[in-house]
Enzyme design. Sequence first.
Site, mmCIF file in Angstrom:
data_model
loop_
_atom_site.group_PDB
_atom_site.id
_atom_site.type_symbol
_atom_site.label_atom_id
_atom_site.label_comp_id
_atom_site.label_asym_id
_atom_site.label_seq_id
_atom_site.Cartn_x
_atom_site.Cartn_y
_atom_site.Cartn_z
ATOM 1 N N GLY A 104 0.791 -1.235 0.000
ATOM 2 C CA GLY A 104 0.000 0.000 0.000
ATOM 3 C C GLY A 104 0.819 1.279 0.000
ATOM 4 C CG ASN B 100 2.402 3.054 -5.786
ATOM 5 O OD1 ASN B 100 2.855 4.063 -6.325
ATOM 6 N ND2 ASN B 100 3.012 1.882 -5.846
ATOM 7 C CB ILE C 270 -6.870 -9.735 -14.819
ATOM 8 C CG1 ILE C 270 -5.454 -10.295 -14.935
ATOM 9 C CG2 ILE C 270 -7.317 -9.062 -16.116
ATOM 10 C CD1 ILE C 270 -4.399 -9.276 -15.184
ATOM 11 C CG ASN D 3 -2.259 -0.872 -13.057
ATOM 12 O OD1 ASN D 3 -2.183 -1.045 -11.837
ATOM 13 N ND2 ASN D 3 -1.553 -1.597 -13.906
ATOM 14 C CG HIS E 114 3.303 -2.487 -15.202
ATOM 15 N ND1 HIS E 114 2.956 -3.688 -14.613
ATOM 16 C CD2 HIS E 114 4.344 -2.750 -16.028
ATOM 17 C CE1 HIS E 114 3.757 -4.637 -15.073
ATOM 18 N NE2 HIS E 114 4.610 -4.102 -15.935
ATOM 19 C CG ASP F 246 0.421 -4.986 -16.390
ATOM 20 O OD1 ASP F 246 -0.275 -4.466 -15.504
ATOM 21 O OD2 ASP F 246 1.154 -5.963 -16.190
ATOM 22 C CD GLU G 69 5.928 1.659 -8.777
ATOM 23 O OE1 GLU G 69 4.877 1.478 -8.151
ATOM 24 O OE2 GLU G 69 6.718 0.730 -9.032
HETATM 25 C C1 GRF Z 1 4.129 -1.374 -7.289
HETATM 26 O O1 GRF Z 1 5.431 -1.646 -7.736
HETATM 27 C C2 GRF Z 1 3.214 -1.177 -8.442
HETATM 28 O O2 GRF Z 1 3.827 -0.613 -9.558
HETATM 29 C C3 GRF Z 1 2.779 -2.583 -8.764
HETATM 30 O O3 GRF Z 1 2.673 -3.216 -7.520
HETATM 31 C C4 GRF Z 1 3.523 -2.570 -6.589
HETATM 32 C C5 GRF Z 1 2.666 -2.149 -5.434
HETATM 33 O O4 GRF Z 1 3.411 -1.618 -4.377
HETATM 34 N N1 GRF Z 1 1.568 -2.578 -9.531
HETATM 35 P P1 GRF Z 1 2.665 -0.934 -3.150
HETATM 36 O O5 GRF Z 1 1.686 -1.963 -2.602
HETATM 37 O O6 GRF Z 1 1.971 0.280 -3.644
HETATM 38 O O7 GRF Z 1 3.750 -0.620 -2.161
#
Ligand code: GRF
Length: 250
Positions: free
Chosen positions: A50, A52, A130, A145, A147, A183, A212
Amino acid sequence: MEKARGDTTALKSPSGRRSTEHYKLPTDPVPRGAMMVSMKRILALISGRGTNLQSIAQACERERWAARLVAVVSDRVEAPGCALARGMGLPVHVISPADFPDRAQFQLALGERITRLDPDVVVLAGFMRILDPVIVERHAGRVLNIHPSLLPALPGLATHRRALEAGVRVHGATVHYVSAGVDTGPIIAQASLLVSDDDDEHSLAARVLAIEHELYPMALRWHLEGRLRLEGQRVRLDREALEELRACKT
Ligand code: GRF
């Protein structure tokens, strides 16, 4: 026409960030006024740490977006991101495939929950499943999303290991609208880094993750502010967004 629902805030500057105008903190129930616009509802789907989600929540608060995270949906009860979300005061809904006889029933329940939470935008923040095409279609153009690769290179899992194995010199992250594939979907923003000879999978993952955390909130804010225009498979950014992308330190 905005949906009249949820919290309200005073009108803000086009960027939504540096406004000195009055800002009204979210309240429930909401007074409706002539100069008020409704707060956009962000729903996050997670499966893991979590981080992000956290970077989005922090940017939303720090930059006073005309939006708020309304809930988090996780497919894993034990995901550390669930505790993180609760710590931020967010309602967490766990919809686990283990509780359903098959994938179709799980996706149905997931789709129903998303619909019930009535989001303006759905952000996949490390959601490792998905989405059923029915869900994607229902929220077309409103599911984002992130990635950890420069799409269309390296879709799927283990992107950092595969980047090293392939010997790429440039690697990075992509924020995109979600379409029915894995993706796939129109790319909103990308940021890159140079792979160093010292990088291993771990260091590369950490460096991309730092990217990110900057890229995802920025792209989501553009979407919320209406600064993105979809033309076929291409996303057009307005001038301000383009400048911001150029200034992005990565
Ligand atoms: C991130 O690297 C994101 O790009 C991918 O899954 C990972 C999630 O990390 N889709 P977090 O749970 O947000 O730390």
